[in-house]
Design an enzyme around this catalytic site. Structure first.
Site, PDB file in Angstrom:
ATOM      1  N   HIS A   1      -9.437   7.882   4.317  1.00 23.59           N
ATOM      2  CA  HIS A   1      -8.730   8.001   5.598  1.00 23.59           C
ATOM      3  C   HIS A   1      -9.318   9.261   6.251  1.00 23.59           C
ATOM      4  CE1 HIS A   1      -5.060   7.572   8.280  1.00 23.59           C
ATOM      5  NE2 HIS A   1      -5.613   8.708   8.653  1.00 23.59           N
TER       6      HIS A   1
ATOM      7  N   LYS B   1      -8.821   5.723  -3.139  1.00 20.06           N
ATOM      8  CA  LYS B   1      -8.490   6.020  -1.734  1.00 20.06           C
ATOM      9  C   LYS B   1      -8.089   7.484  -1.579  1.00 20.06           C
ATOM     10  CE  LYS B   1      -7.384   5.232   2.578  1.00 20.06           C
ATOM     11  NZ  LYS B   1      -6.433   4.387   3.232  1.00 20.06           N
TER      12      LYS B   1
ATOM     13  N   HIS C   1      -2.054  -3.103   3.930  1.00 17.12           N
ATOM     14  CA  HIS C   1      -0.850  -2.535   3.304  1.00 17.12           C
ATOM     15  C   HIS C   1       0.144  -3.669   3.092  1.00 17.12           C
ATOM     16  CE1 HIS C   1      -2.137   1.621   4.163  1.00 17.12           C
ATOM     17  NE2 HIS C   1      -2.724   1.043   5.192  1.00 17.12           N
TER      18      HIS C   1
ATOM     19  N   ASP D   1      -6.100  -3.034   8.313  1.00 19.46           N
ATOM     20  CA  ASP D   1      -5.103  -1.953   8.245  1.00 19.46           C
ATOM     21  C   ASP D   1      -3.737  -2.479   8.674  1.00 19.46           C
ATOM     22  OD1 ASP D   1      -4.115   0.523   7.596  1.00 19.46           O
ATOM     23  OD2 ASP D   1      -4.707   1.485   9.472  1.00 19.46           O
TER      24      ASP D   1
ATOM     25  N   HIS E   1      -8.871  -3.901   3.977  1.00 22.36           N
ATOM     26  CA  HIS E   1      -7.919  -2.773   4.063  1.00 22.36           C
ATOM     27  C   HIS E   1      -6.577  -3.331   4.533  1.00 22.36           C
ATOM     28  CE1 HIS E   1      -7.145   1.645   5.297  1.00 22.36           C
ATOM     29  NE2 HIS E   1      -5.990   0.993   5.414  1.00 22.36           N
TER      30      HIS E   1
ATOM     31  N   HIS F   1     -10.992   2.329   8.856  1.00 24.05           N
ATOM     32  CA  HIS F   1     -10.450   2.172  10.219  1.00 24.05           C
ATOM     33  C   HIS F   1     -11.049   3.177  11.216  1.00 24.05           C
ATOM     34  CE1 HIS F   1      -7.848   5.247   8.499  1.00 24.05           C
ATOM     35  NE2 HIS F   1      -7.093   4.398   7.876  1.00 24.05           N
TER      36      HIS F   1
HETATM   37  O1  DOR Z   1      -1.129   3.347  11.112  1.00 23.37           O
HETATM   38  C1  DOR Z   1      -1.238   3.415   9.900  1.00 23.37           C
HETATM   39  N1  DOR Z   1      -0.275   2.937   9.075  1.00 23.37           N
HETATM   40  N2  DOR Z   1      -2.323   3.988   9.369  1.00 23.37           N
HETATM   41  C2  DOR Z   1      -2.437   4.219   8.060  1.00 23.37           C
HETATM   42  O2  DOR Z   1      -3.418   4.788   7.669  1.00 23.37           O
HETATM   43  C3  DOR Z   1      -1.346   3.844   7.130  1.00 23.37           C
HETATM   44  C4  DOR Z   1      -0.477   2.829   7.681  1.00 23.37           C
HETATM   45  C5  DOR Z   1       0.832   2.636   6.932  1.00 23.37           C
HETATM   46  O3  DOR Z   1       0.786   2.581   5.705  1.00 23.37           O
HETATM   47  O4  DOR Z   1       1.873   2.481   7.581  1.00 23.37           O
HETATM   48 ZN    ZN Z   2      -4.305   1.926   6.090  1.00 24.06          ZN
END
Ligand code: DOR
Ligand code: ZN
Length: 347
Positions: free
Chosen positions: A138, A101, A17, A248, A15, A176
Site C-alpha cells: 500500500h 502485504k 477485501h 480493491d 486485490h 492500487h
Molecule cells: O479504500 C480502501 N479500503 N483502501 C484500502 O487500502 C483498504 C480498504 C479497506 O479495507 O476498507
Molecule cells: Zn486494499
C-alpha cells in the site's frame, strides 16, 4: 440484430477485501462468480499476520465456495515485526499464500498494526528477495504534514525508491496506483508491477467533490485528477504486462460510509468486469482487456494461465443492474459510475 460477444480467458482479481463472518458470506459470491482467482487482503480486525491465521482464514473462505465454482482463493500475510525469516521461507513454497502485504501504519482500514519505519524490515526483504516472495505494498506515506493527494508520489520518492535500491531483485506489486507519477515509475522499474482498480480508472476527485460530496467514491489512496485518471487508462489499455486488475473491492455498510467520519473503501466486485469492458470499448481497446484482467497478473505471480474462457454479451439496451446488496448490518452500495450499462456475463 446481430449479437455482440466478447470471449476472454477467465479474469482474476489481484486485490480484494472479503472481510470475515457474515460480511464474508454476503460479498464472497460476487468474487467467485466473476473471477477465477483472487488475492485476498489480510487487514481483518485481527490481522492475518502468520501462516496459521492465513490457513484458518482460507478454510473459512473455502467453506463458503459451492462445489463446482471454478475459483481459487490466494492469500496474503500482513507484514508486522512478528513475521520471522523462517515463516517467509515457508511462504515461498506455500500452495496458496502468494504475497506479503505491507501497510504503512494509519494508511487505511485496519492498518494500526502497520509499519512505521521501513528500515526495520530490511532483514525480511532480504529473505523475500532471495526466495522470490512477492512484496505487495500500500504505497502511501501517512505523515500528517504531507497533503493527502501527494501521499503516493511522496511514498514512491522517499520510500519505494530506497527499498528498490537496496533490494533490486525483490518482486514488488505497488497496489492500487492512482497517479501519472506512479504509472511513469512502474514503466521505468523492471521488478515492480502495479494493480489498478476500476474506480481509479473511472472516476476522479472532481466527481467525488465538486457537485456535493460522494462518500461512495471515497477510498484510499484517494481519487486524483482527470490527468492522473487518463494516465491510468492509458496504462491499463496498453496491454503492458506490468499492469493488471486488482479491484480493491472493499465493502463497508452504508452507515459507515455516510457518516461524520466515513470509511474509505468501494465495493466493486459485482459489476467490475462489465464496467471495465465498457471502459475499454469506449477507448477502442477491447482487444487489450484480456491481458489486463486475465493474463498479466498470473504471469507476474508465476501461475499457469487459465484455459477456460468466459463470454460477455452486449445488450442493445441498457440493462437493469444491481445497486446494492444487503448484509445484517445494513446495505452495501455497488460501485457503478455509469448511467447505462450494456455488457453482462452470459450464463
Ligand atoms: O479504500 C480502501 N479500503 N483502501 C484500502 O487500502 C483498504 C480498504 C479497506 O479495507 O476498507
Ligand atoms: Zn486494499
Amino acid at each position: 440484430m446481430e449479437k455482440i460477444f466478447l470471449d476472454i480467458l477467465r479474469p482474476d482479481d489481484w486485490h480484494v477485501h472479503l472481510r470475515e463472518g457474515e460480511m464474508l458470506s454476503s460479498v464472497l459470491p460476487f468474487t467467485y462468480e466473476n473471477f477465477g482467482s483472487a488475492l485476498i487482503m489480510p487487514n481483518l480486525d485481527t490481522p492475518i499476520t502468520n501462516i496459521s491465521l492465513a490457513e484458518t482464514y482460507y478454510n473459512e473462505i473455502c467453506k463458503r465456495i459451492p462445489r463446482g465454482a471454478e475459483f481459487t482463493p490466494n492469500m496474503t500475510l500482513y507484514l508486522t515485526n512478528h513475521l520471522s525469516k523462517d515463516e517467509i521461507k515457508k511462504v515461498s513454497n506455500h500452495e496458496y499464500i502468494k504475497a506479503i502485504k505491507m501497510y504503512p501504519k494509519g494508511a487505511t482500514t485496519n492498518s494500526d498494526a502497520g509499519i512505521s519505519d521501513f528500515k526495520d524490515f530490511y532483514h525480511l526483504f532480504e529473505v523475500m528477495e532471495e526466495k522470490g516472495v512477492i512484496l505487495s505494498i500500500h504505497g502511501e506515506v501517512t505523515d500528517e504534514k504531507i497533503d493527502v493527494f501527494e501521499r503516493e508520489s511522496v511514498f514512491i520518492e522517499k520510500v519505494l525508491k530506497k527499498i528498490i535500491k537496496q533490494f533490486p531483485n525483490l518482486k514488488i506489486v505497488l497496489e492500487h496506483i492512482t497517479s501519472a507519477d506512479a504509472v511513469k515509475f512502474i514503466n521505468e522499474e523492471s521488478m515492480v508491477a502495479a494493480t489498478i482498480t476500476i474506480h481509479h480508472l473511472m472516476v476522479n476527485r472532481n466527481i467525488m467533490l465538486s457537485k456535493g460530496i460522494r462518500p461512495d467514491f471515497y477510498c484510499a489512496p484517494i481519487l486524483k485528477t482527470e490527468y492522473d485518471r487518463l494516465a491510468l487508462v492509458q496504462a491499463a489499455t496498453s496491454g503492458n504486462c506490468k499492469f493488471f486488475l486488482g479491484t480493491d473491492s472493499a465493502p463497508h455498510v452504508e452507515g459507515k460510509k455516510i457518516a461524520s467520519c466515513g470509511c474509505a473503501g468501494i465495493f466493486s466486485s459485482p459489476l467490475a468486469i462489465p464496467l471495465l469492458i465498457q471502459l475499454f470499448e469506449e477507448h477502442s481497446s477491447l482487444e487489450k482487456i484480456e491481458p489486463f484482467v486475465s493474463r498479466n497478473g498470473r504471469a507476474f505471480y508465476g501461475l499457469r494461465q487459465h484455459k477456460d474462457r468466459v463470454r460477455y454479451v452486449k445488450r442493445p439496451k441498457s440493462i437493469e443492474v444491481i445497486k446494492d446488496i444487503k448484509s445484517s448490518h445494513g446495505k452495501i452500495t455497488v460501485f457503478n459510475p455509469y448511467n447505462e450499462v450494456y455488457w453482462e456475463k452470459e450464463d
